[in-house]
Design a protein around this motif. Sequence first.
Motif, PDB file in Angstrom:
ATOM      1  N   PRO A 149     -21.875  30.389 -43.542  1.00 55.48           N
ATOM      2  CA  PRO A 149     -22.272  29.992 -44.852  1.00 55.48           C
ATOM      3  C   PRO A 149     -23.329  30.857 -45.734  1.00 55.48           C
ATOM      4  N   SER A 150     -23.274  30.782 -47.122  1.00 58.20           N
ATOM      5  CA  SER A 150     -24.274  31.602 -47.643  1.00 58.20           C
ATOM      6  C   SER A 150     -24.569  30.614 -49.052  1.00 58.20           C
ATOM      7  N   HIS A 151     -25.466  31.297 -49.953  1.00 55.23           N
ATOM      8  CA  HIS A 151     -25.860  30.639 -51.077  1.00 55.23           C
ATOM      9  C   HIS A 151     -24.535  31.070 -52.141  1.00 55.23           C
ATOM     10  N   TYR A 152     -24.127  29.686 -52.875  1.00 52.17           N
ATOM     11  CA  TYR A 152     -22.993  30.031 -53.813  1.00 52.17           C
ATOM     12  C   TYR A 152     -23.513  29.409 -55.102  1.00 52.17           C
ATOM     13  N   ASP A 153     -22.719  29.995 -56.099  1.00 52.97           N
ATOM     14  CA  ASP A 153     -23.068  29.066 -57.582  1.00 52.97           C
ATOM     15  C   ASP A 153     -21.560  28.065 -57.578  1.00 52.97           C
ATOM     16  N   LEU A 154     -20.430  28.728 -57.111  1.00 51.49           N
ATOM     17  CA  LEU A 154     -19.227  27.610 -57.231  1.00 51.49           C
ATOM     18  C   LEU A 154     -18.142  27.598 -55.983  1.00 51.49           C
ATOM     19  N   VAL A 155     -18.104  26.491 -55.478  1.00 50.16           N
ATOM     20  CA  VAL A 155     -17.152  26.422 -54.373  1.00 50.16           C
ATOM     21  C   VAL A 155     -15.763  25.956 -54.980  1.00 50.16           C
ATOM     22  N   ILE A 156     -14.668  26.854 -54.642  1.00 49.91           N
ATOM     23  CA  ILE A 156     -13.533  25.929 -55.186  1.00 49.91           C
ATOM     24  C   ILE A 156     -12.255  25.913 -54.143  1.00 49.91           C
ATOM     25  N   ASN A 157     -11.782  24.719 -54.077  1.00 57.37           N
ATOM     26  CA  ASN A 157     -10.636  24.666 -53.259  1.00 57.37           C
ATOM     27  C   ASN A 157      -9.268  24.934 -53.795  1.00 57.37           C
ATOM     28  N   THR A 158      -8.481  25.803 -53.132  1.00 61.41           N
ATOM     29  CA  THR A 158      -7.253  26.264 -53.855  1.00 61.41           C
ATOM     30  C   THR A 158      -6.406  26.012 -52.587  1.00 61.41           C
ATOM     31  N   THR A 159      -6.690  25.305 -51.655  1.00 59.59           N
ATOM     32  CA  THR A 159      -5.673  24.982 -50.481  1.00 59.59           C
ATOM     33  C   THR A 159      -5.020  23.639 -50.769  1.00 59.59           C
ATOM     34  N   SER A 160      -3.753  23.389 -50.358  1.00 62.98           N
ATOM     35  CA  SER A 160      -3.234  22.233 -50.731  1.00 62.98           C
ATOM     36  C   SER A 160      -3.734  20.994 -49.857  1.00 62.98           C
ATOM     37  N   ALA A 161      -4.663  21.076 -49.297  1.00 62.27           N
ATOM     38  CA  ALA A 161      -5.366  20.113 -48.360  1.00 62.27           C
ATOM     39  C   ALA A 161      -5.870  18.976 -49.336  1.00 62.27           C
ATOM     40  N   GLY A 162      -5.457  17.619 -49.380  1.00 67.58           N
ATOM     41  CA  GLY A 162      -5.774  16.608 -50.170  1.00 67.58           C
ATOM     42  C   GLY A 162      -4.678  16.540 -51.221  1.00 67.58           C
ATOM     43  N   LEU A 163      -3.791  17.388 -51.451  1.00 68.00           N
ATOM     44  CA  LEU A 163      -2.720  17.114 -52.390  1.00 68.00           C
ATOM     45  C   LEU A 163      -1.850  15.918 -52.064  1.00 68.00           C
ATOM     46  N   LYS A 164      -1.167  15.898 -50.903  1.00 69.58           N
ATOM     47  CA  LYS A 164      -0.626  14.793 -50.373  1.00 69.58           C
ATOM     48  C   LYS A 164      -1.075  14.076 -49.237  1.00 69.58           C
ATOM     49  N   ASP A 165      -2.149  14.457 -48.560  1.00 66.08           N
ATOM     50  CA  ASP A 165      -2.876  13.910 -47.550  1.00 66.08           C
ATOM     51  C   ASP A 165      -4.354  13.707 -47.601  1.00 66.08           C
ATOM     52  N   GLU A 166      -4.943  13.140 -46.687  1.00 62.09           N
ATOM     53  CA  GLU A 166      -6.532  12.930 -46.614  1.00 62.09           C
ATOM     54  C   GLU A 166      -7.662  14.094 -46.189  1.00 62.09           C
ATOM     55  N   ASN A 167      -6.909  15.136 -46.011  1.00 69.01           N
ATOM     56  CA  ASN A 167      -7.405  16.083 -45.128  1.00 69.01           C
ATOM     57  C   ASN A 167      -8.448  17.031 -46.223  1.00 69.01           C
ATOM     58  N   LEU A 168      -9.612  17.659 -45.419  1.00 68.74           N
ATOM     59  CA  LEU A 168     -10.295  18.306 -46.193  1.00 68.74           C
ATOM     60  C   LEU A 168      -9.934  19.838 -45.916  1.00 68.74           C
ATOM     61  N   PRO A 169     -10.335  20.743 -46.815  1.00 70.07           N
ATOM     62  CA  PRO A 169      -9.795  22.370 -46.693  1.00 70.07           C
ATOM     63  C   PRO A 169     -10.229  22.952 -45.481  1.00 70.07           C
ATOM     64  N   ALA A 170     -11.403  22.355 -44.741  1.00 70.36           N
ATOM     65  CA  ALA A 170     -11.891  23.008 -43.582  1.00 70.36           C
ATOM     66  C   ALA A 170     -12.654  21.971 -42.900  1.00 70.36           C
ATOM     67  N   PRO A 171     -12.953  21.893 -41.478  1.00 65.92           N
ATOM     68  CA  PRO A 171     -13.649  21.029 -40.717  1.00 65.92           C
ATOM     69  C   PRO A 171     -14.993  20.756 -41.741  1.00 65.92           C
ATOM     70  N   LYS A 172     -15.165  19.292 -41.621  1.00 61.74           N
ATOM     71  CA  LYS A 172     -16.057  18.770 -42.330  1.00 61.74           C
ATOM     72  C   LYS A 172     -17.729  19.534 -42.245  1.00 61.74           C
ATOM     73  N   GLU A 173     -17.940  20.044 -41.040  1.00 57.40           N
ATOM     74  CA  GLU A 173     -19.289  20.493 -41.071  1.00 57.40           C
ATOM     75  C   GLU A 173     -19.319  21.771 -41.918  1.00 57.40           C
ATOM     76  N   MET A 174     -18.364  22.403 -42.088  1.00 57.87           N
ATOM     77  CA  MET A 174     -18.104  23.671 -42.742  1.00 57.87           C
ATOM     78  C   MET A 174     -18.310  23.606 -44.383  1.00 57.87           C
ATOM     79  N   ILE A 175     -17.619  22.269 -44.656  1.00 57.34           N
ATOM     80  CA  ILE A 175     -17.482  21.922 -46.081  1.00 57.34           C
ATOM     81  C   ILE A 175     -18.956  21.569 -46.299  1.00 57.34           C
TER      82      ILE A 175
END
Length: 264
Positions: free
Chosen positions: A168-194
Amino acid sequence: MHKLFSIFGNPVSHSRSPLMHNSVFKNLNYNACYTRTFLKDGNKLKETFFSLGLSGANVTVPHKESAYAACDEVRGFAKKIGVVNTLINENGKLIGYNTDADGFMYAINEFQNIQNILVLGAGGTAKALVQKFLEEGLHVSILNRSKARLTYFEKLDCECYTWGNFQPSHYDLVINTTSAGLKDENLPAPKEMIEAALQNTRYVADAIYGRITPFLQLAKEKGLTCKDGADMLLGQGVLANELFCNFELDKEAIKKEMQKSFLY
Ligand code: NDP
């Protein structure tokens, strides 16, 4: 002549595109109708399009790359990225366009001083957005579950990570373009990374609309400025509608009718 349009996807029942486009057609007296088509096999896109007698269509997850392959001709930005979200029947030929990236740029207009972006996911939407961000001179990192999809991005001027080597680095914007969370309760990556990514950003966006994804929920809990995919949907929809109606309708009027449809 009455024109028929559709959106292809799997899933597709959640799509608001029919409401948005029908609102424009009905209220601006354009003789057309927009429906939705559940499509399992992306290879069947072209034959389904023509067997339904469509004048045009939108394509959503997971068929945007199949849509590119199905086209007789691809124009503009779509050609650069190999991803098509809008199809036009031009005298029996299938013409492909991409309106997602410009739709997203419109959506984040109000976010100030964006330089560093982390894109979660490496599918069709990520391709469109990343190419656009690079064109705008922004610094882009990508985090994706599978290594396979990152191959495309490794050739570009951006940093690519899988869940196995994320730094991880410093960001101005983090954007989710995965379909995780579209029809489920998943995060786009493991919680500690998010968590690590969100700790170091000012803005958060999700391409998914119509529900608060677990990703957006987490960002909201951290007090970050968030945006779901509704404005992106609006932006890409206005541009697609202009193509559907061959630029016969006023752009601001299209936008107004589409916005109204969000209220229902
Ligand atoms: P693609 O099928 O092309 O790509 C999907 C991506 O999501 C891949 O990178 C895949 O990773 C990742 N992914 C899927 N499931 C998970 C999971 N459980 N955990 C982590 N990663 C996952 O999809 P699109 O790019 O076409 O669409 C992505 C999303 O963006 C959809 O939800 C769509 O609805 C939304 N969207 C919204 C728009 C709007 O207007 N608001 C416009 C366009 C898209 P992997 O490589 O590991 O499989």
